[in-house]
Motif scaffolding. Structure first.
Motif, short mmCIF file in Angstrom:
data_model
loop_
_atom_site.label_atom_id
_atom_site.label_comp_id
_atom_site.label_asym_id
_atom_site.label_seq_id
_atom_site.Cartn_x
_atom_site.Cartn_y
_atom_site.Cartn_z
N ASP A 142 37.06 65.81 94.32
CA ASP A 142 37.39 67.52 94.18
C ASP A 142 37.49 68.23 94.62
OD1 ASP A 142 37.44 68.60 91.11
OD2 ASP A 142 35.53 68.58 90.63
N ARG B 21 32.92 60.55 96.15
CA ARG B 21 31.66 61.48 95.82
C ARG B 21 31.65 60.55 94.33
NH1 ARG B 21 30.67 67.04 95.10
NH2 ARG B 21 28.66 66.04 94.50
N PRO C 86 33.42 58.66 90.85
CA PRO C 86 34.73 58.46 90.32
C PRO C 86 34.70 59.27 89.02
CG PRO C 86 33.38 56.70 89.15
CD PRO C 86 32.60 57.39 90.24
N THR C 87 33.98 60.47 89.18
CA THR C 87 34.50 62.06 88.26
C THR C 87 35.02 62.19 89.04
OG1 THR C 87 32.23 62.13 88.25
CG2 THR C 87 32.31 61.22 86.83
N CYS D 80 39.01 64.02 88.83
CA CYS D 80 39.27 65.32 88.73
C CYS D 80 40.10 65.68 89.76
CB CYS D 80 37.91 66.61 89.26
SG CYS D 80 36.70 66.84 87.66
N GLU E 121 40.78 66.15 81.05
CA GLU E 121 41.13 67.36 82.12
C GLU E 121 42.17 67.79 82.64
OE1 GLU E 121 39.06 69.38 84.49
OE2 GLU E 121 37.69 69.35 82.90
N LEU F 21 30.24 53.10 94.74
CA LEU F 21 28.45 52.47 94.48
C LEU F 21 28.32 51.29 93.95
CD1 LEU F 21 29.17 56.39 92.06
CD2 LEU F 21 27.46 56.04 93.50
N GLY G 147 17.49 52.30 88.70
CA GLY G 147 17.08 53.78 88.21
C GLY G 147 17.89 54.58 88.55
N SER H 58 22.35 55.23 91.35
CA SER H 58 23.52 53.97 91.75
C SER H 58 23.25 55.35 93.47
CB SER H 58 24.44 54.87 91.27
OG SER H 58 24.34 54.54 89.37
N TYR I 130 25.22 54.89 97.82
CA TYR I 130 26.74 54.46 97.76
C TYR I 130 26.00 53.33 99.19
CZ TYR I 130 28.65 58.65 96.38
OH TYR I 130 29.30 59.49 95.64
N VAL J 94 23.51 66.64 95.05
CA VAL J 94 24.19 66.19 93.86
C VAL J 94 24.98 64.90 93.58
CG1 VAL J 94 25.70 67.96 92.32
CG2 VAL J 94 24.12 68.93 94.01
N GLN J 95 24.85 64.24 92.59
CA GLN J 95 25.33 63.38 92.12
C GLN J 95 25.90 62.99 91.11
OE1 GLN J 95 23.14 59.55 94.06
NE2 GLN J 95 24.16 58.85 92.15
N ARG J 96 27.16 63.22 91.56
CA ARG J 96 28.24 62.88 90.07
C ARG J 96 28.28 61.19 89.85
NH1 ARG J 96 32.72 66.86 91.76
NH2 ARG J 96 33.58 66.67 89.78
N PHE J 97 28.66 61.17 88.73
CA PHE J 97 28.26 59.94 87.59
C PHE J 97 27.03 59.73 88.22
CE2 PHE J 97 29.88 55.49 87.09
CZ PHE J 97 30.27 55.44 85.79
N SER J 98 25.99 59.52 87.53
CA SER J 98 24.93 59.35 87.72
C SER J 98 24.82 58.64 85.88
CB SER J 98 23.64 60.60 87.67
OG SER J 98 23.75 60.55 89.36
N ASP K 263 20.55 58.24 84.80
CA ASP K 263 19.22 59.18 84.45
C ASP K 263 18.97 60.31 83.39
OD1 ASP K 263 18.03 59.04 87.46
OD2 ASP K 263 19.79 60.22 87.82
N GLU L 264 29.18 73.50 90.06
CA GLU L 264 29.03 72.27 90.85
C GLU L 264 29.25 71.31 89.66
OE1 GLU L 264 27.47 72.24 94.70
OE2 GLU L 264 27.75 69.94 94.90
N ARG M 103 32.06 71.41 87.57
CA ARG M 103 33.31 70.43 86.82
C ARG M 103 33.23 69.16 86.22
NH1 ARG M 103 35.45 73.02 91.64
NH2 ARG M 103 37.02 71.14 91.52
N ASP M 104 32.31 68.29 86.39
CA ASP M 104 32.04 67.18 85.37
C ASP M 104 31.70 67.24 83.57
OD1 ASP M 104 33.05 65.21 86.80
OD2 ASP M 104 30.93 64.53 87.75
#
Lengths: 795, 302
Positions: free
Chosen positions: A605, A678, A680-681, A685, A729, A758, A763, A765, A767, B10-14, B17, B114, B117-118
């Motif tokens: 992205d 970064r 899957p999302t 994107c 998207e 990932l 609690g 995820s 890498y 900044v962790q996407r697809f968490s 949480d 940032e 974006r999701d």
């Protein structure tokens, strides 16, 4: 939905899985015998071709296997591949003495077949197959030699066109009797002795061929019924006989007749020309009126229909493509590309999902067969139950269906000239290619192009490192470039050079297909041909065109991004240094390679890196637009790679994205393996924001998810949300893999290969690469033993 | 929107949480020093450099790049942390990514862009943004501004906190929070100090304030074998949570994840009693805690 795969279907599935695939000589022998001894050389080619098909269908072996409800065989063997000596079959025979022994996709031969192919088939066709007829002799020999080990491009159309969605709606509406009447009307308006008349008469022969094919099965079933001792099977055989006496001559009245009519036509079409990507299309829509009628009358229920659909799906598994090893490198996986599409919008834009759609989704999950290739269409109005069922199947490890976004694809099909209604009625062909159903002849897999090779040539002045001679355009030295735009200009010149040669060759093949390989049955089942009095191979269908695939676009774009970043922005290296490192496959340049790899890459992205992919896509599509196909219609770009990203990768040296010499390129428009960091999302994107309007011939996007996603209670919901979010998207297509523990083990043994992988720790995820060896082992163990650890599932 | 915050990831697809697909923002700096901390890079409230010795290829570019002569030849102690300002020039020069900058400054506007974006994935899953750390409330003005801006932009915001904050500074934030993950480690003050190095009076009183106001709180507790999984502490926690009128408690399993990062950050190893033992007992400790807490009347999730 409470339907289950019946014992009958399970038994058929077992038999087919147990059958050894054969190379079947039957088609080649019969077609050869027809042309050698029966064909009237004074008859127009199109009529000879129709007669050849008729001869083949009337004389091929008729088998009805135990338990079958739907009948018809592609080959003389339970599972087999035919040979098309008039097309690419001569080239396939390079493996004549290796079919049984080759390690990948071995094929058996029946006793005596090797000799017959060698003595009867090969001598006749070696001077007459399509490539030989497309070019003057010396050029033809050079062309065939090149195409067996292609570097720049592979022209699949040398093996015939196929790749279409037959108008099975028409077949169900008219039957061959209806087509006969239609042709009779048209005949009144054409000049006697004209090419138009020959074509129309050839369609009548094709009708007869199909009717006789069915009659052969009716006879066989009746004969078997006479000898059958089990009364219930005897009744089934009698019903088969009755069905084959009625269809496809008459429009089918029952669900079973409809499937039987489609199956016989499907087999005949695969035998007429290239056995690849004859795609049945939107079966949930085609069969719906019949299904509703029969259910309402109390003659059919969901479970009975489900059983028949299972029988149909398994029939499509009985054919495999017969390729030689060299061709297999590009088209690996024994894949016939018979796509069945479900769901989506109807011709008026309303949601078309119905009970049959759900039966198909259930079938693809419960009976996970190699064929058909199932695709599911989605649009904002798709019902929740449909989405949820698909997500649940995928999360549980089913690899079908692949998903298609109507919001993106309908406008795309429209942009090729289809009416809005036709565009909404699109189906997919082969791998991923969208076409308007039943009236498009778009040669969607015409050719594959090695785009990274063009970049390599641009880096090295038109000559591959260590090559004897220049094979690309004589472009100026890379060192003279002052900005990334200059490098892109060199790439454009190389690509233009390659595409010109490709389109010259392809044009010759298109003409040869039109002249020597007309396909009257295909034409009967393609809207436009009868009305236009013209064969599909000569542009008779309503929509024409040709699709050319750009392979390795992501590697090229990442290479350009790395050059831009390192050379022009950070000034940490010069173009000459990078070119030299690539020439030496990064020997002694590990540090430079690490820096190149660390540059921004597609799939995260990142607007700049993703934009570069878009730039290369657009460059490719624009260069194609300069010419039009001989059949009419434009050349359009596709961005899927079959297995060509591996095969083409073998002939290209190291690239500035850090990829080593001979390594595979990324598949389709998926990020290069290891480039996504970064999650899957971000990757979704990146994919959704590409200029997909230029991907008129389709593209493939792989989404690989770690197994914990599937293992968790909410896994299907997350996966469903990923799909929906991605399509909102602007994403076009998705094929989902929930990762196998084997991948984790590979990731453990080769750190860096899957930096974006990932994994679920607790609690949160993390890498995988970021974990300690112990932690990695724990994660592997969890997935290996598949024990859902109730206590650490959430936290 | 120009307010600056310091974050380290900044962790996407968490997806653990809070509900749905979320983006978790890790803010740097923490008032506690829990002995089991899994994110030691979150502790210091400033940008710093991590050195992963096993990744070093000996290229040597870092030495030339460092403007403060803070790098030493010894791979065992590459960084002179007295001299290092955390500027990150060495990390930029390191081709092997052995040196990495931990922490970056962002404005509210940048961070909002940032995490936005999701947005499509939040919408399709019922997700949003979670502020975590470190301890986000150490940067209270920043997170207040961010949460207001994000809420205004139609995103839902969650917070993960240890509870060590000033109530009056926190109160204005409450309206913009859709959920609060509130971590309790120990109820007894002495035990808490021993395990985390900090007093817990504010933590407990803030928990009461939140409960009184009916805030969307989920209490959580990391279960650390041999540290806070004693019968006494479990009973005290249960009593405390039930006393607030809450019923649910979410337990977090112990992982020795932080271990490998400590050396990279030049931090002394925290005094975890026999680490290997704790790891081996994590599962049993957790299931014991689940059982006991359920007996004590709590709805326990893990």
């Amino acid at each position: 939905m409470t339907v289950t795969v019946s014992d009958r279907v399970r038994a058929l599935d077992r038999d087919i899985r147990a059958a050894a695939p054969h190379l079947c000589a039957e088609r080649a022998l019969l077609v050869t015998r027809y042309f050698k001894t029966r064909a009237d050389p004074h008859q127009p080619t199109v009529m000879q071709k129709a007669e050849a098909l008729r001869f083949l269908l009337a004389n091929k072996a008729v088998h009805i296997y135990p338990g079958e409800l739907l009948v018809g065989c592609f080959t003389a063997h339970r599972v087999g591949g035919g040979l098309y000596p008039e097309l690419h079959g001569v080239a396939v025979l390079e493996d004549l003495f290796a079919f049984e022994t080759r390690p990948v996709n071995p094929l058996r031969l029946a006793p005596g077949d090797r000799y017959r192919l060698l003595a009867e088939v090969l001598p006749y066709w070696v001077t007459r197959f399509l490539a030989m007829r497309a070019f003057p002799l010396r050029r033809a020999l050079a062309f065939v030699k090149d195409q067996l080990a292609p570097r720049f491009y592979l022209i699949n159309e040398t093996g015939g066109v196929s790749h279409f969605v037959p108008d099975y709606a028409g077949l169900l509406r008219h039957g061959t009797s209806g087509y006969r009447a239609m042709v009779a009307r048209e005949l009144a308006s054409v000049a006697p002795g004209s090419a138009e008349e020959s074509f129309l008469r050839s369609v009548l022969i094709a009708c007869q061929a199909l009717e006789e094919f069915a009659a052969g099965y009716a006879r066989k079933a009746a004969e078997l019924a006479g000898a059958e001792t089990d009364p219930s099977r005897r009744e089934e055989l009698r019903e088969i006989a009755a069905t084959c006496r009625r269809v496809p001559a008459q429009p089918p009245e029952t669900f079973r007749e409809a499937l039987q009519a489609i199956l016989l036509a499907q087999i005949a079409l695969n035998l007429e020309s290239l056995d690849n990507a004859v795609s049945p299309g939107r079966l949930d829509q085609l069969l719906w009126p019949t299904y509703q009628r029969e259910v309402a009358a109390g003659r059919l229920d969901a479970q009975a229909a489900f059983e028949l659909l299972g029988c149909f799906a398994l029939k499509l598994c009985e054919i495999v493509p017969a390729f030689s090893r060299r061709i297999t490198r590009f088209h690996g996986g024994l894949f016939n590309g018979q796509v069945v599409v479900v769901g989506g919008q109807d011709r008026d834009g309303a949601d078309a999902t119905n009970e049959l759609t759900m039966l198909f989704v259930e079938l693809m999950d419960q009976l996970r067969t190699r064929q058909p290739n199932y695709h599911a269409r989605l649009h904002p109005g798709s019902p929740r139950s449909y989405r949820a069922r698909i997500a649940a199947a995928l999360a549980a490890g089913a690899v079908s269906p692949a998903l298609y976004n109507d919001d993106v694809i309908v406008p795309l099909v429209r942009s090729r000239g289809a009416s809005l209604e036709d565009a909404r009625d699109y189906a997919t062909v082969g791998c991923v290619e969208p076409v308007a159903s039943g009236n498009s002849f778009l040669s969607t897999d015409a050719a594959l192009v090695n785009v990274p090779l063009c970049l390599e040539l641009a880096l090295h002045g038109g000559r591959q490192p260590r090559a004897w001679q220049r094979t690309g355009a004589a472009t100026t030295a890379i060192a003279g470039c002052a900005a990334i735009a200059d490098v892109i200009e060199l790439l454009r010149q190389q690509l233009d050079f390659a595409l010109h040669r490709l389109l010259d060759d392809l044009g010759a093949i298109e003409r040869a297909n039109g002249r020597w390989h007309p396909t009257p049955l295909t034409s009967m089942l393609l809207g436009g041909c009868i009305a236009n009095h013209r064969d599909a191979s000569s542009g008779g269908a309503t929509y024409n065109g040709s699709g050319i695939q750009a392979v390795g676009v992501v590697d090229v774009a990442d290479s350009l991004s790395a050059l831009d970043h390192l050379v022009f922005r950070e000034c940490r290296a010069t173009l000459a240094e990078v070119a030299s490192a690539c020439r030496n496959n990064f020997a002694g340049a590990e540090k430079l390679r690490a820096r190149l790899r660390a540059a921004p890459r597609y799939g995260n992205d990142d607007a700049a890196a993703d934009g570069m992919v878009g730039r290369v896509m657009t460059l490719f599509a624009d260069l194609l637009r300069a010419r039009t196909s001989w059949r009419g219609g434009e050349y359009v770009a596709g961005f899927y790679s079959v297995t060509a990203h591996q095969a083409f990768g073998e002939v290209v040296g190291a690239l500035p994205n850090g990829r080593g010499a001979g390594e595979p390129f990324s598949s389709g428009l998926s990020p290069q393996s290891g480039a996504e960091r970064r999650g899957p999302t971000a990757t979704l994107c990146s994919m959704a924001h590409l200029p997909l309007a230029v991907a008129k011939n389709g593209a493939n996007f792989n989404l690989e998810l770690a197994p914990w996603v599937g293992a968790e209670e909410q896994g299907a919901a997350w996966l469903g949300a990923l799909i929906d979010g991605s399509f909102a998207e602007g994403g076009m297509q998705l094929q989902v893999n929930v990762l196998d523990p084997a991948v984790l083990i590979e990731a453990r043994d080769h750190p860096g290969r899957y930096p974006g992988l990932l994994v679920r720790v607790s609690g949160y995820s993390a890498y995988f690469d970021d974990l300690s060896p112990k932690m990695k082992q724990e994660i592997i163990d969890r997935t290996m033993y598949g024990r859902p650890n109730a206590l650490s599932r959430h936290s | 929107m120009q307010q600056q915050g310091l974050i380290f990831d900044v962790q996407r697809f968490s997806v653990h949480d809070g509900p749905g697909i979320r983006t978790t923002v890790f803010l740097k700096g923490c008032p506690l020093r829990c002995r089991w901390c899994q994110n030691p890079e979150s502790l210091r409230p400033r940008q710093e450099i991590a050195f992963f010795a096993e990744r070093c290829r000996g290229h040597g570019d870092c030495f030339a790049a460092c403007p403060h002569a803070a790098l030493r030849r010894s791979p065992a102690a590459r960084l002179d942390r007295e001299r290092c300002t955390g500027c990150g020039d060495c990390a930029g020069a390191c081709a092997a990514a052995a040196l990495r900058r931990v922490g970056r400054s962002v404005t509210v506007a940048e961070l909002l862009a940032e995490v936005s974006r999701d947005r499509s994935f939040y919408a399709s899953s019922g997700g949003g943004v979670t502020l975590s750390g470190g301890e986000p409330t150490l940067q209270m003005p920043f997170i207040r501004a961010f949460a207001a801006a994000a809420t205004g932009a139609g995103l839902t915001v969650g917070l993960q906190t240890c509870g060590a904050f000033s109530w009056s500074a926190f109160a204005p934030l409450l309206a913009d929070l859709a959920l609060i993950h509130y971590d309790l480690k120990a109820i007894d003050g002495r035990l808490h100090r021993e395990l985390t190095g900090a007093d817990n009076r504010a933590i407990l009183s803030n928990a009461r304030e939140l409960a009184e106001r009916g805030a969307p709180v989920l209490f959580r507790m990391p279960v650390i074998p041999g540290a806070n999984d004693t019968a006494d502490n479990l009973e005290a926690v249960a009593r405390f949570v039930l006393g607030l009128g809450a019923r649910r408690l979410h337990l977090l399993r112990y992982h020795a994840l932080g271990e490998s990062k400590l050396a990279a950050l030049g931090q002394p190893r925290p005094p975890m009693p026999d680490d290997g033992l704790a790891s081996r007992h994590a599962e049993a400790s957790l299931s014991g805690a689940v059982r006991r807490l359920r007996e004590l009347g709590l709805e326990v999730s893990t």
